[in-house]
Design a protein around this motif. Sequence first.
Motif, PDB file in Angstrom:
ATOM      1  N   TYR A 121      92.410  25.072  30.530  1.00 39.06           N
ATOM      2  CA  TYR A 121      92.838  25.891  31.681  1.00 39.06           C
ATOM      3  C   TYR A 121      93.342  26.980  30.891  1.00 39.06           C
ATOM      4  CZ  TYR A 121      91.401  21.811  34.152  1.00 39.06           C
ATOM      5  OH  TYR A 121      91.349  20.736  34.669  1.00 39.06           O
ATOM      6  N   GLU A 122      92.980  28.426  32.017  1.00 39.33           N
ATOM      7  CA  GLU A 122      93.553  29.773  31.333  1.00 39.33           C
ATOM      8  C   GLU A 122      93.470  31.105  32.197  1.00 39.33           C
ATOM      9  OE1 GLU A 122      92.053  31.484  26.772  1.00 39.33           O
ATOM     10  OE2 GLU A 122      90.403  30.319  27.850  1.00 39.33           O
ATOM     11  N   TRP A 123      94.590  30.908  32.212  1.00 38.77           N
ATOM     12  CA  TRP A 123      95.523  32.917  32.913  1.00 38.77           C
ATOM     13  C   TRP A 123      96.311  33.697  32.762  1.00 38.77           C
ATOM     14  CZ3 TRP A 123      96.932  27.458  33.765  1.00 38.77           C
ATOM     15  CH2 TRP A 123      95.807  26.835  34.495  1.00 38.77           C
ATOM     16  N   ARG A 124      95.531  34.677  32.766  1.00 35.44           N
ATOM     17  CA  ARG A 124      95.881  35.937  32.094  1.00 35.44           C
ATOM     18  C   ARG A 124      95.856  36.843  33.486  1.00 35.44           C
ATOM     19  NH1 ARG A 124      91.860  34.673  28.501  1.00 35.44           N
ATOM     20  NH2 ARG A 124      92.697  35.183  26.594  1.00 35.44           N
ATOM     21  N   TYR A 125      97.648  37.402  33.362  1.00 34.33           N
ATOM     22  CA  TYR A 125      98.046  38.711  34.671  1.00 34.33           C
ATOM     23  C   TYR A 125      98.090  39.656  33.693  1.00 34.33           C
ATOM     24  CZ  TYR A 125      98.306  34.654  37.490  1.00 34.33           C
ATOM     25  OH  TYR A 125      98.443  33.069  37.769  1.00 34.33           O
ATOM     26  N   TYR A 126      98.034  41.068  34.648  1.00 35.43           N
ATOM     27  CA  TYR A 126      98.525  42.131  33.990  1.00 35.43           C
ATOM     28  C   TYR A 126      99.102  42.913  34.895  1.00 35.43           C
ATOM     29  CZ  TYR A 126      94.714  41.719  30.856  1.00 35.43           C
ATOM     30  OH  TYR A 126      94.399  41.145  29.784  1.00 35.43           O
ATOM     31  N   PHE A 127     100.228  43.066  34.731  1.00 32.69           N
ATOM     32  CA  PHE A 127     102.022  43.972  36.134  1.00 32.69           C
ATOM     33  C   PHE A 127     101.318  45.779  35.924  1.00 32.69           C
ATOM     34  CE2 PHE A 127     102.285  39.637  34.982  1.00 32.69           C
ATOM     35  CZ  PHE A 127     102.478  38.910  36.045  1.00 32.69           C
ATOM     36  N   ASN A 128     101.531  46.170  37.066  1.00 31.17           N
ATOM     37  CA  ASN A 128     102.033  47.822  36.684  1.00 31.17           C
ATOM     38  C   ASN A 128     103.630  48.106  36.647  1.00 31.17           C
ATOM     39  OD1 ASN A 128     103.059  47.572  39.365  1.00 31.17           O
ATOM     40  ND2 ASN A 128     100.838  48.296  40.239  1.00 31.17           N
TER      41      ASN A 128
ATOM     42  N   ASP B 150      99.381  19.525  26.860  1.00 31.25           N
ATOM     43  CA  ASP B 150      99.907  21.121  26.406  1.00 31.25           C
ATOM     44  C   ASP B 150      99.660  21.843  27.040  1.00 31.25           C
ATOM     45  OD1 ASP B 150     100.753  21.487  22.822  1.00 31.25           O
ATOM     46  OD2 ASP B 150      99.660  23.052  23.561  1.00 31.25           O
ATOM     47  N   THR B 151     100.673  22.891  27.435  1.00 29.13           N
ATOM     48  CA  THR B 151     100.456  24.447  27.803  1.00 29.13           C
ATOM     49  C   THR B 151     101.307  25.326  26.744  1.00 29.13           C
ATOM     50  OG1 THR B 151     100.442  22.784  29.616  1.00 29.13           O
ATOM     51  CG2 THR B 151     100.987  25.104  30.028  1.00 29.13           C
ATOM     52  N   SER B 152     101.026  26.259  26.780  1.00 26.98           N
ATOM     53  CA  SER B 152     101.448  27.488  26.356  1.00 26.98           C
ATOM     54  C   SER B 152     101.179  28.776  27.005  1.00 26.98           C
ATOM     55  CB  SER B 152     100.841  26.792  24.730  1.00 26.98           C
ATOM     56  OG  SER B 152      99.563  27.636  24.623  1.00 26.98           O
ATOM     57  N   SER B 153     102.530  29.581  26.928  1.00 25.57           N
ATOM     58  CA  SER B 153     102.767  30.727  27.713  1.00 25.57           C
ATOM     59  C   SER B 153     102.814  32.164  26.362  1.00 25.57           C
ATOM     60  CB  SER B 153     103.134  30.985  28.605  1.00 25.57           C
ATOM     61  OG  SER B 153     102.586  29.826  29.225  1.00 25.57           O
ATOM     62  N   GLU B 154     102.712  33.382  26.778  1.00 21.05           N
ATOM     63  CA  GLU B 154     102.744  34.016  26.243  1.00 21.05           C
ATOM     64  C   GLU B 154     103.704  35.107  27.335  1.00 21.05           C
ATOM     65  OE1 GLU B 154     100.358  34.601  22.116  1.00 21.05           O
ATOM     66  OE2 GLU B 154      99.841  35.626  23.661  1.00 21.05           O
ATOM     67  N   TYR B 155     104.555  35.746  27.336  1.00 19.68           N
ATOM     68  CA  TYR B 155     105.491  37.492  27.629  1.00 19.68           C
ATOM     69  C   TYR B 155     105.390  38.072  27.260  1.00 19.68           C
ATOM     70  CZ  TYR B 155     106.217  32.517  30.403  1.00 19.68           C
ATOM     71  OH  TYR B 155     106.044  31.368  30.830  1.00 19.68           O
ATOM     72  N   LEU B 156     104.771  39.035  27.585  1.00 18.71           N
ATOM     73  CA  LEU B 156     104.879  40.277  26.799  1.00 18.71           C
ATOM     74  C   LEU B 156     105.912  41.266  28.034  1.00 18.71           C
ATOM     75  CD1 LEU B 156     104.123  42.736  25.038  1.00 18.71           C
ATOM     76  CD2 LEU B 156     101.857  43.703  26.245  1.00 18.71           C
ATOM     77  N   LEU B 157     107.021  42.543  27.367  1.00 12.81           N
ATOM     78  CA  LEU B 157     107.820  42.331  28.069  1.00 12.81           C
ATOM     79  C   LEU B 157     107.825  44.400  27.937  1.00 12.81           C
ATOM     80  CD1 LEU B 157     110.942  40.379  27.354  1.00 12.81           C
ATOM     81  CD2 LEU B 157     109.224  40.282  29.593  1.00 12.81           C
ATOM     82  N   ALA B 158     107.843  44.950  28.635  1.00 10.84           N
ATOM     83  CA  ALA B 158     107.834  46.370  28.457  1.00 10.84           C
ATOM     84  C   ALA B 158     109.672  46.245  28.086  1.00 10.84           C
ATOM     85  CB  ALA B 158     108.618  46.855  29.986  1.00 10.84           C
ATOM     86  N   PRO B 159     109.461  48.144  26.886  1.00  9.84           N
ATOM     87  CA  PRO B 159     110.545  48.410  25.939  1.00  9.84           C
ATOM     88  C   PRO B 159     111.462  48.764  27.016  1.00  9.84           C
ATOM     89  CG  PRO B 159     108.561  49.479  25.011  1.00  9.84           C
ATOM     90  CD  PRO B 159     108.215  48.388  26.923  1.00  9.84           C
ATOM     91  N   LYS B 160     113.220  48.755  26.366  1.00  5.86           N
ATOM     92  CA  LYS B 160     113.982  49.154  27.960  1.00  5.86           C
ATOM     93  C   LYS B 160     114.313  48.147  28.211  1.00  5.86           C
ATOM     94  CE  LYS B 160     113.750  53.199  25.648  1.00  5.86           C
ATOM     95  NZ  LYS B 160     114.645  55.242  25.666  1.00  5.86           N
ATOM     96  N   SER B 161     113.289  48.123  30.179  1.00  3.04           N
ATOM     97  CA  SER B 161     113.354  47.347  30.776  1.00  3.04           C
ATOM     98  C   SER B 161     113.288  46.315  31.146  1.00  3.04           C
ATOM     99  CB  SER B 161     112.684  48.157  32.162  1.00  3.04           C
ATOM    100  OG  SER B 161     110.861  47.768  31.830  1.00  3.04           O
ATOM    101  N   SER B 162     112.282  45.681  29.982  1.00  2.87           N
ATOM    102  CA  SER B 162     111.855  44.430  29.756  1.00  2.87           C
ATOM    103  C   SER B 162     111.388  43.296  31.561  1.00  2.87           C
ATOM    104  CB  SER B 162     113.674  43.273  29.796  1.00  2.87           C
ATOM    105  OG  SER B 162     114.151  43.180  28.433  1.00  2.87           O
ATOM    106  N   ASP B 163     110.477  44.475  31.718  1.00  3.19           N
ATOM    107  CA  ASP B 163     110.257  43.845  32.449  1.00  3.19           C
ATOM    108  C   ASP B 163     108.898  43.158  32.633  1.00  3.19           C
ATOM    109  OD1 ASP B 163     111.670  44.889  34.669  1.00  3.19           O
ATOM    110  OD2 ASP B 163     111.022  46.689  34.806  1.00  3.19           O
TER     111      ASP B 163
ATOM    112  N   LEU C 275     105.136  42.815  31.534  1.00  4.65           N
ATOM    113  CA  LEU C 275     103.824  43.448  31.346  1.00  4.65           C
ATOM    114  C   LEU C 275     102.601  42.972  31.526  1.00  4.65           C
ATOM    115  CD1 LEU C 275     104.804  46.117  28.652  1.00  4.65           C
ATOM    116  CD2 LEU C 275     104.761  46.433  30.699  1.00  4.65           C
ATOM    117  N   PHE C 276     102.534  41.870  30.930  1.00  3.20           N
ATOM    118  CA  PHE C 276     101.584  40.825  30.561  1.00  3.20           C
ATOM    119  C   PHE C 276     102.113  39.242  30.409  1.00  3.20           C
ATOM    120  CE2 PHE C 276      99.007  38.819  27.924  1.00  3.20           C
ATOM    121  CZ  PHE C 276      97.198  38.673  28.617  1.00  3.20           C
ATOM    122  N   SER C 277     100.989  37.770  30.484  1.00  3.96           N
ATOM    123  CA  SER C 277     101.221  36.907  30.471  1.00  3.96           C
ATOM    124  C   SER C 277      99.670  36.142  30.808  1.00  3.96           C
ATOM    125  CB  SER C 277     102.118  36.483  32.058  1.00  3.96           C
ATOM    126  OG  SER C 277     102.110  36.193  32.923  1.00  3.96           O
ATOM    127  N   TYR C 278     100.151  35.295  29.441  1.00  8.14           N
ATOM    128  CA  TYR C 278      99.077  34.092  29.458  1.00  8.14           C
ATOM    129  C   TYR C 278      99.394  33.099  28.843  1.00  8.14           C
ATOM    130  CZ  TYR C 278      95.689  32.455  26.657  1.00  8.14           C
ATOM    131  OH  TYR C 278      94.601  30.928  26.286  1.00  8.14           O
TER     132      TYR C 278
END
Length: 352
Positions: free
Chosen positions: A306-313, A278-291, A293-296
């Motif tokens: 196993y876990e991965w967290r990524y933070y983006f500028n 079983d694999t689950s993911s979350e994707y947080l998107l920036a307002p307006k641009s939808s770029d 921001l964060f994924s888990y």
Amino acid sequence: MRKLTTMLLLLVIAVTASAQNAQIAHIRKMYAQVKEQVAQNGKDGMAPLDMTISTHEVTKVDDDFFIDFDDQLTFYFTKYRIDSSLDYPDASSCYFIVGNSSANGHSSYREILFDPNEGYLLFSYMRAETHAGMVIESRYYYDADGKLIEQKHKVGGEDATPDAQSWSDAEGDKKMAMKYLDIFNCMLNTGQYHGADHLKASQGAPDAEQMKYIRSQYAEAKAKITRNSQAEENQSMQIVIRDQTWGPPQITEVNYYYTGDGCYFIADRRHHNNMGSDTSSEYLLAPKSSDLLFSYTCSKEEGEKYEWRYYFNKKGQCIEVKSNIDDQDYGLGDKVAAYRYMQVYKALRDSQ
């Protein structure tokens, strides 16, 4: 000379008509075979191969009136192998699409048929009910080059001319079919998807302010999801893929969370029946641009987690990685997945 020209013209017309009749006969034969194939999908011990996209929206007009809209698209496909070194099929081919929509009691229905072997558009059918209760039907038949060779229309159960209705046209239906096919390939043929080639793995400098902003956006997104699920006026979009690439069937679920300002959060889950994977993911998107921001991502297999967290500028650079295993791609895989999901979201929202 004039007589010879007339004879040649008549001959061309006769040959063209014969070719069109042969193509229409081929389409009807393919349609009958495909309908039987759809009826057998997932039966007799075979794993189902289909993708369903469901959209539900309730919009408040005033205190006493809500518009309730439901839309469902189901894609049926087969599997085939591109890489001969593999012992399992690594690509998918869509042969039939069924669409059902309803808005406050009024419904519409669509069918799109592709050649099961060659993949080009063969046929499109639309049936809709107007607000006055009139039923409209349209059928479009295409050749291998996408050229319209026949069309049939009914209004109120009676044969009608093409200009008797404004709900569809041959070119519009063809564009819609190609858009749906692009959506299918974006979701299923990820190995051959090249729309995200501009995305690169890159590392940025740590940024405490950006990390603080991401955490606040994440908390706000989770709160919005809860409020939306409880509100009278709400919206949701889900994609469910049942796909057997090898072994037991794999099921993928993708949920979109959005408002009138755009999509702000995407969650997916991929699991194999009876395998404990079983694999689950979350994707947080920036307002307006939808770029992104964060994924888990959390993956569980054979008792391991196993876990991965990524933070983006704002430049799309990864400024922080938190994982319990070694990582080298700085979230590139998640950036590509989020980008693909957003292309599907935009295409679907544009078509409504």
